[in-house]
Design a protein around this motif. Structure first.
Motif, PDB file in Angstrom:
ATOM      1  N   UNK A 407     107.632 -99.720  95.186  1.00 25.34           N
ATOM      2  CA  UNK A 407     108.154 -98.767  94.222  1.00 25.34           C
ATOM      3  C   UNK A 407     107.247 -98.709  93.002  1.00 25.34           C
ATOM      4  N   UNK A 408     106.853 -97.487  92.593  1.00 24.75           N
ATOM      5  CA  UNK A 408     106.128 -97.344  91.322  1.00 24.75           C
ATOM      6  C   UNK A 408     106.888 -96.336  90.477  1.00 24.75           C
ATOM      7  N   UNK A 409     107.341 -96.784  89.309  1.00 23.25           N
ATOM      8  CA  UNK A 409     108.079 -95.905  88.402  1.00 23.25           C
ATOM      9  C   UNK A 409     107.219 -95.681  87.164  1.00 23.25           C
ATOM     10  N   UNK A 410     107.143 -94.439  86.717  1.00 21.96           N
ATOM     11  CA  UNK A 410     106.326 -94.165  85.536  1.00 21.96           C
ATOM     12  C   UNK A 410     107.083 -93.271  84.576  1.00 21.96           C
ATOM     13  N   UNK A 411     106.967 -93.567  83.291  1.00 20.25           N
ATOM     14  CA  UNK A 411     107.446 -92.633  82.267  1.00 20.25           C
ATOM     15  C   UNK A 411     106.306 -92.415  81.274  1.00 20.25           C
ATOM     16  N   UNK A 412     106.621 -91.863  80.108  1.00 19.04           N
ATOM     17  CA  UNK A 412     105.555 -91.485  79.176  1.00 19.04           C
ATOM     18  C   UNK A 412     104.771 -92.689  78.665  1.00 19.04           C
ATOM     19  N   UNK A 413     105.449 -93.861  78.571  1.00 19.49           N
ATOM     20  CA  UNK A 413     104.811 -95.011  77.947  1.00 19.49           C
ATOM     21  C   UNK A 413     104.271 -96.039  78.940  1.00 19.49           C
ATOM     22  N   UNK A 414     105.012 -96.257  80.019  1.00 20.63           N
ATOM     23  CA  UNK A 414     104.641 -97.403  80.881  1.00 20.63           C
ATOM     24  C   UNK A 414     104.821 -97.101  82.363  1.00 20.63           C
ATOM     25  N   UNK A 415     104.213 -97.971  83.130  1.00 19.52           N
ATOM     26  CA  UNK A 415     104.298 -97.867  84.593  1.00 19.52           C
ATOM     27  C   UNK A 415     104.877 -99.189  85.107  1.00 19.52           C
ATOM     28  N   UNK A 416     105.889 -99.087  85.980  1.00 18.48           N
ATOM     29  CA  UNK A 416     106.459-100.308  86.576  1.00 18.48           C
ATOM     30  C   UNK A 416     106.043-100.380  88.036  1.00 18.48           C
ATOM     31  N   UNK A 417     105.415-101.492  88.403  1.00 18.50           N
ATOM     32  CA  UNK A 417     105.078-101.718  89.805  1.00 18.50           C
ATOM     33  C   UNK A 417     106.077-102.740  90.337  1.00 18.50           C
ATOM     34  N   UNK A 450      96.123 -99.602  84.942  1.00 15.07           N
ATOM     35  CA  UNK A 450      96.023 -99.663  83.491  1.00 15.07           C
ATOM     36  C   UNK A 450      94.827 -98.829  83.013  1.00 15.07           C
ATOM     37  N   UNK A 451      93.732 -98.956  83.736  1.00 12.31           N
ATOM     38  CA  UNK A 451      92.532 -98.195  83.371  1.00 12.31           C
ATOM     39  C   UNK A 451      92.711 -96.704  83.635  1.00 12.31           C
ATOM     40  N   UNK A 452      93.377 -96.391  84.757  1.00 12.17           N
ATOM     41  CA  UNK A 452      93.493 -94.986  85.159  1.00 12.17           C
ATOM     42  C   UNK A 452      94.492 -94.212  84.311  1.00 12.17           C
ATOM     43  N   UNK A 453      95.608 -94.874  83.920  1.00 14.16           N
ATOM     44  CA  UNK A 453      96.679 -94.150  83.239  1.00 14.16           C
ATOM     45  C   UNK A 453      96.705 -94.368  81.731  1.00 14.16           C
ATOM     46  N   UNK A 454      96.050 -95.444  81.254  1.00 16.28           N
ATOM     47  CA  UNK A 454      96.084 -95.832  79.837  1.00 16.28           C
ATOM     48  C   UNK A 454      97.504 -96.072  79.343  1.00 16.28           C
ATOM     49  N   UNK A 455      98.361 -96.569  80.224  1.00 15.80           N
ATOM     50  CA  UNK A 455      99.746 -96.918  79.850  1.00 15.80           C
ATOM     51  C   UNK A 455      99.946 -98.420  80.058  1.00 15.80           C
ATOM     52  N   UNK A 456     101.076 -98.933  79.523  1.00 13.49           N
ATOM     53  CA  UNK A 456     101.404-100.336  79.798  1.00 13.49           C
ATOM     54  C   UNK A 456     101.832-100.444  81.259  1.00 13.49           C
ATOM     55  N   UNK A 457     101.230-101.365  81.984  1.00 14.86           N
ATOM     56  CA  UNK A 457     101.612-101.544  83.389  1.00 14.86           C
ATOM     57  C   UNK A 457     102.293-102.896  83.535  1.00 14.86           C
ATOM     58  N   UNK A 458     103.518-102.882  84.096  1.00 12.33           N
ATOM     59  CA  UNK A 458     104.257-104.136  84.293  1.00 12.33           C
ATOM     60  C   UNK A 458     104.459-104.358  85.776  1.00 12.33           C
TER      61      UNK A 458
END
Ligand code: ZN
Length: 519
Positions: A407-417, A450-458
């Protein structure tokens, strides 16, 4: 005839937050005030048998309990209802008898064995199911049936402490006087010093004293000694002159909480004894980490009777497998290799998690747990579900394309793996290792994202054991997904059931190949 309030006494008992309290509100009757007794002074008015008494009536009570149990287990109730009735109605009724009468320990032990035999037959557990499993608390995955011998011990200890430290001076004087008398007679000394009394209670061999016989001093104080020894307890005298009992490093000073404290210690002892078993106690620690893992023992509508019975056997490692059967059968098994894949040793972890021919059903179990997680995403959340290839094309081309988290969830600020894992409960360390392994596996992917999206990745995992244990780190995963605390409890229960049902399906599929070999 005239009513005389001055000659009457009142003992008003009540309950507050599950604890019994003594109500000390003044009590008026016929114009006069009746004296209200405090907690300990009822011994003075109602008395307490201190000596040894015949157990004719005790024998009757045991026969009655046996008859009740037999009738209950012959009835047409479901197994779960029978267990519930045994724990909630029949045994508590007997425990009341235990408070007011004395029983021989051998009778109580026989009764414990009888109850365990009936429960074993009801849940179709093999004879070698260990004793601690029946008596350990529900929170550690046991059945939570009170052990009558232990209950008698707890009552005896708590009674001794409460009497010798009673707030009522006369009760305390009588109890201490009797204790001193027993010590004097046992040790044949003229003065019972505090040190000698403590040594006597601690069951220390009284060197230098003639302690061959108790004489006519049998009673509560001589009975307390073996109980102290059995539970590894230690008596000591505090600076205020109070006799206290320490169990391990803990001690309870509050007389009101004493029985609860002793029960807690007894429960812990059962759990420790269970965990120490190399064969049947391996999974206990995992199941006692989170309450939802054992919900099927509390509630009848979680699993079906067949699934529940299977789950109990699986947790105790009592399923008929080649690796186990060899140990208990005189006939030497021809082989311990898995009868289905023919490559690995036939153990429960292999069957439920690694056997290749049933791998599609093992994957289905993983998917059903993932389904629970997907259903839990709040409808109000701003997350959008996305594909790893779409989010991070560089990674898909550079790295191994098979590396796809569930599952990968993304919003404006962060991405959850998020990745779901269903490891076998080979101890807490192995469950933690499975979680760490997932983190290590997706570390590179997270970096690329992190490099591709420039968002916080958790990176998060959702680990549910194949026998229904729930990893505490799942709570952080659900919190990151925006699931409320109340909802996350429900999610944990649903995920555990999905995993347990899935494991049962894996077992059934695996057994379908074995045919006659099953029993
Ligand atoms: Zn296999």
């Amino acid at each position: 005839m005239k009513f005389k309030p001055a000659k009457c006494r009142v003992l008003a008992l009540g309950f507050k937050r599950g604890r019994s309290i003594v109500d000390s509100v003044p009590f008026r009757l016929d114009g006069g005030e009746v004296r209200v007794l405090d907690r300990d002074s009822f011994w003075r008015y109602l008395g307490k048998n201190m000596g040894y008494q015949a157990t004719e009536k005790g024998g009757e009570a045991i026969k009655t309990l046996e008859a009740y149990c037999d009738r209950l287990f012959l009835s047409h109730l479901t197994s779960f209802q029978k267990l519930l009735a045994l724990k909630r109605f029949i045994i508590p009724k007997f425990l009341f008898q235990l408070r007011i009468r004395r029983f021989f320990r051998c009778d109580l032990r026989r009764l414990d064995v009888r109850i365990r035999t009936l429960v074993k037959a009801e849940f179709r557990l093999p004879n070698r199911a260990c004793q601690p499993f029946f008596h350990a608390g529900l929170t550690s995955g046991g059945l939570g049936i009170p052990n009558l011998c232990c209950e008698a011990d707890v009552l005896r200890l708590s009674q001794a402490i409460k009497m010798v430290n009673s707030t009522d001076p006369s009760v305390r004087a009588v109890a201490r006087g009797r204790l001193a008398l027993v010590v004097r007679r046992t040790c044949r000394v003229s003065e019972a010093s505090e040190t000698l009394t403590v040594e006597f209670l601690n069951c220390v061999s009284l060197t230098g004293h003639d302690s061959r016989a108790y004489g006519d001093a049998h009673g509560l104080w001589t009975a307390v000694r073996p109980v102290t020894k059995r539970h590894g307890a230690r008596w000591f005298v505090t600076e205020d002159g109070l006799y206290q009992l320490a169990l391990g490093a803990d001690c309870c000073q509050d007389l009101g909480r004493l029985t609860k404290f002793l029960h807690l210690k007894v429960n812990q002892r059962w759990k420790t004894r269970w965990m120490e078993l190399p064969d049947q106690g391996k999974t206990v620690e995992c199941h006692s980490r989170y309450g939802s893992s054992n919900r099927f023992l509390r509630s009848s509508n979680v699993l079906t009777a067949v699934e529940r019975s299977w789950m109990l056997k699986a947790r105790l490692n009592l399923l008929p497998l080649r690796s186990i059967r060899g140990r208990f059968r005189k006939r030497v098994e021809p082989s311990v290799v898995c009868c289905k894949c023919g490559q690995h040793t036939e153990t429960l972890p292999h069957v439920l998690n690694h056997c290749l021919p049933v791998m599609d059903i093992i994957t289905n179990r993983h998917n059903s747990v993932l389904g629970v997680l997907l259903d839990s995403i709040p409808s109000s959340s701003s997350f959008s579900r996305c594909d790893v290839d779409r989010v991070c094309e560089e990674h898909a081309t550079l790295a191994n394309r098979r590396l796809r988290p569930d599952l990968i969830l993304a919003d404006a600020r962060r991405v959850l793996v998020i990745d779901v894992v269903c490891p076998f409960e080979n101890g807490v360390a192995s469950m933690d290792a499975a979680v760490e392994l997932k983190h290590a596996k997706y570390e590179n992917l997270c970096h690329s994202l992190r490099l591709a999206t420039a968002k916080t990745v958790e990176m998060h995992t959702f680990a549910v054991g194949s026998l229904g244990s729930y990893h505490p780190r799942n709570l952080a995963t659900l919190r990151a997904m925006g699931v409320s605390l109340f909802e996350s409890r429900l999610v944990s229960e649903r995920a555990v059931v999905a995993s347990q049902r899935g494991s049962h399906r894996v077992w059934k599929a695996w057994c379908s190949f074995r045919g006659n070999e099953r029993t």
